[in-house]
Design an enzyme around this catalytic site. Structure first.
Site, short mmCIF file in Angstrom:
data_model
loop_
_atom_site.label_atom_id
_atom_site.label_comp_id
_atom_site.label_asym_id
_atom_site.label_seq_id
_atom_site.Cartn_x
_atom_site.Cartn_y
_atom_site.Cartn_z
N HIS A 126 0.85 -1.20 0.00
CA HIS A 126 0.00 0.00 0.00
C HIS A 126 0.88 1.24 0.00
O HIS A 126 2.09 1.16 0.21
CB HIS A 126 -0.95 -0.01 1.20
CG HIS A 126 -0.29 0.12 2.54
ND1 HIS A 126 0.58 -0.82 3.05
CD2 HIS A 126 -0.38 1.09 3.50
CE1 HIS A 126 0.99 -0.45 4.25
NE2 HIS A 126 0.44 0.71 4.55
N ASP B 242 5.87 4.63 4.86
CA ASP B 242 6.86 3.67 5.37
C ASP B 242 6.96 2.43 4.49
O ASP B 242 7.84 1.60 4.68
CB ASP B 242 6.58 3.29 6.84
CG ASP B 242 5.14 2.84 7.09
OD1 ASP B 242 4.23 3.33 6.40
OD2 ASP B 242 4.94 1.99 7.98
N HIS C 47 -7.17 -2.01 5.90
CA HIS C 47 -6.35 -0.87 6.31
C HIS C 47 -7.04 0.38 5.75
O HIS C 47 -7.83 0.26 4.80
CB HIS C 47 -4.93 -1.05 5.73
CG HIS C 47 -3.86 -0.30 6.45
ND1 HIS C 47 -3.70 -0.36 7.82
CD2 HIS C 47 -2.88 0.53 6.01
CE1 HIS C 47 -2.67 0.40 8.16
NE2 HIS C 47 -2.16 0.95 7.09
N ASP D 219 0.36 -4.39 7.29
CA ASP D 219 -0.57 -3.30 7.59
C ASP D 219 -2.03 -3.68 7.35
O ASP D 219 -2.62 -3.39 6.32
CB ASP D 219 -0.19 -2.04 6.81
CG ASP D 219 1.06 -1.40 7.41
OD1 ASP D 219 1.91 -2.17 7.89
OD2 ASP D 219 1.17 -0.17 7.40
N HIS E 182 7.64 -4.67 11.66
CA HIS E 182 6.85 -3.45 11.55
C HIS E 182 6.42 -2.98 12.94
O HIS E 182 5.24 -2.80 13.24
CB HIS E 182 5.63 -3.71 10.64
CG HIS E 182 4.87 -2.48 10.23
ND1 HIS E 182 3.87 -1.93 11.01
CD2 HIS E 182 4.94 -1.69 9.14
CE1 HIS E 182 3.37 -0.88 10.40
NE2 HIS E 182 4.01 -0.70 9.26
ZN ZN Z 1 3.22 0.68 7.81
#
Ligand code: ZN
Length: 309
Positions: free
Chosen positions: A63, A67, A141, A208, A266
């Site tokens: 995505h 980051d 997300h 995520d 993460h």
């Molecule tokens: Zn992230």
């Protein structure tokens, strides 16, 4: 022997720390060298590993939060600088195509590399690679997010001593595999008599997301699962609210999905001691557990002896 291993470039969510670079992961899988989610600094992190930009065959972005993608401009320009002589495939959520276009042309450079851009348009999209399938599954997300997995089909491993006992060699072996049996001296020799199942391997990359069906679909029977555990259970409510997982959730997914090696990563910068992630995960998962550190290498475990499926 073919090499299958994960090389960790960075392990921080949101903000890097002194010890953790932004995200970034390389999977070596035979001929494929796949870069997942290049965050800022990924180009330099590569220098500390045995992987070069020229090795990369494919880039997968889950995505377009910073980051997971702000390292793209540097990587794309480096591919051109190094004059990578073959196309490099790139996958990302189709809804983020505008972000990709900007990152790809973030600044002026002499573009020589050919990017084979193939956005992910739908949940369950499959891309056939040599000997293995790459599958994308929708995650939960705030922005469009896809996780990825590699699925290798089961194969057959021939048993040389059995082949020798039946006097089967050369082209006859291929024929036996193709047809399923072979007639030898008035006797029918079947494929199962001279070979055993060689279980296919699976790798999954889950980044995520809140808990959802896609997480389980990706993790199912993974030999190696790389999964975000941004938070600990003490922040479970916050994790659910912002679309992230806790270490306990990730570990339970791994157990329910019969994962063999679990890699947690993460991490939120709010936790100073990574052992807390291990302690929490251990309460829910008894397999091989890795709390990812920058520049670590994690091998895909040896094949299962029998097919898990
Ligand atoms: Zn992230």
């Amino acid at each position: 022997m073919s090499m299958r291993e994960l090389v960790v470039l960075g392990t921080a969510s949101q903000a890097p720390t002194r010890l953790r670079n932004h995200n970034g992961y390389v999977l070596r899988w035979d001929d494929e060298v796949i870069l997942f989610d290049p965050g800022e600094g990924s180009q330099r992190q590569l220098l500390h590993t045995g992987v070069t930009a020229t090795d990369l065959t494919r880039i997968c972005v889950t995505h377009f939060h910073g980051d997971h993608c702000l390292g793209l401009p540097g990587i794309v320009q480096r591919l051109s600088l190094d004059r990578v002589p073959r196309p490099v495939a790139v996958h990302f959520p189709a809804g983020g195509a505008e972000y990709f276009a900007r990152l790809r042309h973030a600044s002026s450079f002499h573009e020589t590399v050919e990017l084979a851009v193939e956005p992910i348009e739908a949940d369950g999209q499959r891309i056939g690679l040599r000997g293995v399938t790459l599958e994308a599954r929708r995650l939960r997300h705030p922005v469009e997010t896809y996780g990825y997995r590699l699925i290798e089909p089961d194969g057959r491993r021939m048993l040389p001593e059995k082949l020798a006992a039946y006097g089967i060699a050369g082209p006859a072996v291929a024929e036996l595999l193709r047809v399923g049996h072979l007639d030898r001296d008035g006797r029918r020799v079947t494929r199962d008599e001279v070979s055993v199942t060689r279980p296919g391997q699976r790798f999954a990359f889950v980044m995520d997301t809140g808990l959802c069906d896609g997480v389980y679909a990706l993790a199912e029977h993974a030999d190696l699962l790389v999964i975000e555990s941004t938070f600990l259970e003490s922040e479970a409510a916050l994790a659910a609210e912002v679309g992230h997982l806790t270490a306990a959730q990730a570990a339970r997914v791994a157990t329910e999905s019969r994962v063999r090696t679990l890699v947690l990563t993460h991490f939120s910068q709010r936790y100073a001691d990574p052992r807390r992630f291990a302690d929490e995960a251990r309460e829910h998962f008894t397999g091989d557990l890795v709390i990812a550190e920058d520049l670590a290498t994690v091998p895909v475990p040896p094949r299962r002896v029998t097919s898990a499926r």
